[in-house]
Design a protein around this motif. Sequence first.
Motif, PDB file in Angstrom:
ATOM      1  N   GLN A  98       0.837  -1.204   0.000  1.00  0.00           N
ATOM      2  CA  GLN A  98       0.000   0.000   0.000  1.00  0.00           C
ATOM      3  C   GLN A  98       0.874   1.257   0.000  1.00  0.00           C
ATOM      4  O   GLN A  98       0.579   2.240  -0.696  1.00  0.00           O
ATOM      5  N   GLU A  99       1.974   1.210   0.787  1.00  0.00           N
ATOM      6  CA  GLU A  99       2.880   2.359   0.800  1.00  0.00           C
ATOM      7  C   GLU A  99       3.493   2.586  -0.576  1.00  0.00           C
ATOM      8  O   GLU A  99       3.602   3.727  -1.045  1.00  0.00           O
ATOM      9  N   LYS A 100       3.913   1.482  -1.219  1.00  0.00           N
ATOM     10  CA  LYS A 100       4.490   1.619  -2.554  1.00  0.00           C
ATOM     11  C   LYS A 100       3.463   2.151  -3.545  1.00  0.00           C
ATOM     12  O   LYS A 100       3.774   2.983  -4.406  1.00  0.00           O
ATOM     13  N   ARG A 101       2.215   1.668  -3.419  1.00  0.00           N
ATOM     14  CA  ARG A 101       1.153   2.144  -4.318  1.00  0.00           C
ATOM     15  C   ARG A 101       0.905   3.636  -4.102  1.00  0.00           C
ATOM     16  O   ARG A 101       0.782   4.421  -5.057  1.00  0.00           O
ATOM     17  N   ASP A 102       0.833   4.044  -2.810  1.00  0.00           N
ATOM     18  CA  ASP A 102       0.613   5.463  -2.525  1.00  0.00           C
ATOM     19  C   ASP A 102       1.759   6.314  -3.053  1.00  0.00           C
ATOM     20  O   ASP A 102       1.538   7.410  -3.582  1.00  0.00           O
ATOM     21  N   ALA A 103       2.976   5.791  -2.907  1.00  0.00           N
ATOM     22  CA  ALA A 103       4.120   6.552  -3.403  1.00  0.00           C
ATOM     23  C   ALA A 103       4.071   6.689  -4.923  1.00  0.00           C
ATOM     24  O   ALA A 103       4.382   7.747  -5.486  1.00  0.00           O
ATOM     25  N   ALA A 104       3.667   5.596  -5.585  1.00  0.00           N
ATOM     26  CA  ALA A 104       3.583   5.649  -7.044  1.00  0.00           C
ATOM     27  C   ALA A 104       2.495   6.623  -7.494  1.00  0.00           C
ATOM     28  O   ALA A 104       2.696   7.421  -8.414  1.00  0.00           O
ATOM     29  N   VAL A 105       1.368   6.567  -6.828  1.00  0.00           N
ATOM     30  CA  VAL A 105       0.269   7.488  -7.181  1.00  0.00           C
ATOM     31  C   VAL A 105       0.690   8.927  -6.941  1.00  0.00           C
ATOM     32  O   VAL A 105       0.405   9.828  -7.741  1.00  0.00           O
ATOM     33  N   SER A 106       1.389   9.142  -5.808  1.00  0.00           N
ATOM     34  CA  SER A 106       1.852  10.498  -5.505  1.00  0.00           C
ATOM     35  C   SER A 106       2.827  10.983  -6.566  1.00  0.00           C
ATOM     36  O   SER A 106       2.765  12.138  -7.011  1.00  0.00           O
TER      37      SER A 106
END
Length: 548
Positions: A98-106
């Motif tokens: 989830q952290e990686k996904r949020d970072a990618a989206v950001s």
Amino acid sequence: MEDTQSVATLMDSTTSKIQQLQKAFAELESHRAVTLNLKWKQLEEHFHGLEKSLKRRFTELEDQEKEFETKIVQSKKILENRQAAVISSEKASLESLQEKRDAAVSAITIAMEKHTKSNCMEPAGATPEVRGESPMFDAKSLDYIPLENTEDTMKPFKNGVVEVKCYPDLVKLCQDMDSEGLHKFISDNRKNLAAVREEIPSALRTAVDPACLVLDSLKGFYPSEVSISDAKKDANLLGLRRTCIMLMECLSILLTTLELDSVSSLISASVKGRAKAIAEEWKPKLDELDIDANNGNSLEAHAFLQLLATFGINSNFNQEDLYKLIPMVSRRRQTADLCRSLGLSERMPGVIDVLVNNGRHIDAVNLAFAFELTDKFSPVSLLKILLEWSKQSIFTCQSGNAPPTTAQNDVNEKQLTALKAVIKCIEDHKLEAQYPVDPLQNRIHQLEKEKADKKRATEVAKPQPKRPRANCVGNGARATNVASDKNFYASRMTVGIHSTYMTDHMLTLDQLTPTFRHSLVLPTTFLPDMATSSEMVTTIRQLTCTNR
């Protein structure tokens, strides 16, 4: 349980039934003239024996039942703990994803905002359609976006998609307890070793017996057909040994994440016994270590200490012997953690003294920082002493049989190596305020310039390759009066005449005495003095015939 209670009730009623049988037997006896006391005693003993046997077997069954229930309870607890561990691992993985996904989206959002701003700053008529570009931002532009917070957790973007590192084959090998396959997998993925190393503890968790898997991987550490000296030249064996050390370190990381009960069940008494047997087999081989041990970079000593630390068997070995092994691994990055795991933290002042006495001041400084001993061992003083030793070593070099130039070159190389190591140590431990590096950098530039100048001077002084001699006869072999025995002319008198002298005096063969002509090897500088090539050939033949 109902069957057990009914059996217990029946067994309790045996006494009353025996008493009833005795009464019936007494009534029967009263109707007979002959007494039956002897027969009744035999029957009574028989029945009591049966009763005792039944009670004993019943008690054994009850004990077995209780033991079985205890095992069931323990198994349930183990299953619950494993289930909780799996759930926590899955939760951690989901959070990481989830952290990686949020970072990618950001990152994508930031890129879109930047692209929008850049479009807004274009002239009014310069729309994307006019410039020949797509109205949507190009996904390839994400390759050039610096990701500060996600640099270590994901690969670069490819077509706008984040690739998460994953090695399912690694998990499969651990589940199959395939130690040889595990070694091969790590060897095949040497380029991505850092990423593989991060996933090994999680992969070991899926193994039926992680400790046994790691012990199985140590089989080829000391091959019987390879000697200690040859092992240092075998690149494949060195890679295998580094892999063995890494697997033991990863098992230690896994053990730190488990509860105490799980660790004790994972590292059982049998596992410790097997690890102890391996350590006892390895220990005598440490006496044959070579220069790597003296430099503090011994793989063999590191593997031995890591084996003791990982499986908790250091108490089975003499602490003094372990203390003596620490300088052999002082250059390894895991040294401080090994010393703490082995309970040798209090012995560190003695280890640092040994390193200083052996001229390994950089290792001493690193350990002083690791164990907070900088008050007792001043890092700046140790580094300055190291540089002084490197300067004074010129007297040692010049006292030998080496030429002065060679000795000076060796000293310069030692100074360069020492200076670069000291600067790196200063930068690693943030000592610039106490020990400025600018004078050291200037000294490095000076030594490197001297080294380059000496190299150029050496190249200029090298003798140039001789040019092929000119031969007016053509490409054939030059005729000489040299005999087959090369020592023939050793006793004769040879004359070397400089070409300028020949040019000034213009000597010819007719002006030489016959005796002198016989012992003369015809120089090529004579050839231009001859009138024609035929005269030259005739003269050479006369000289050859006379010598024969």
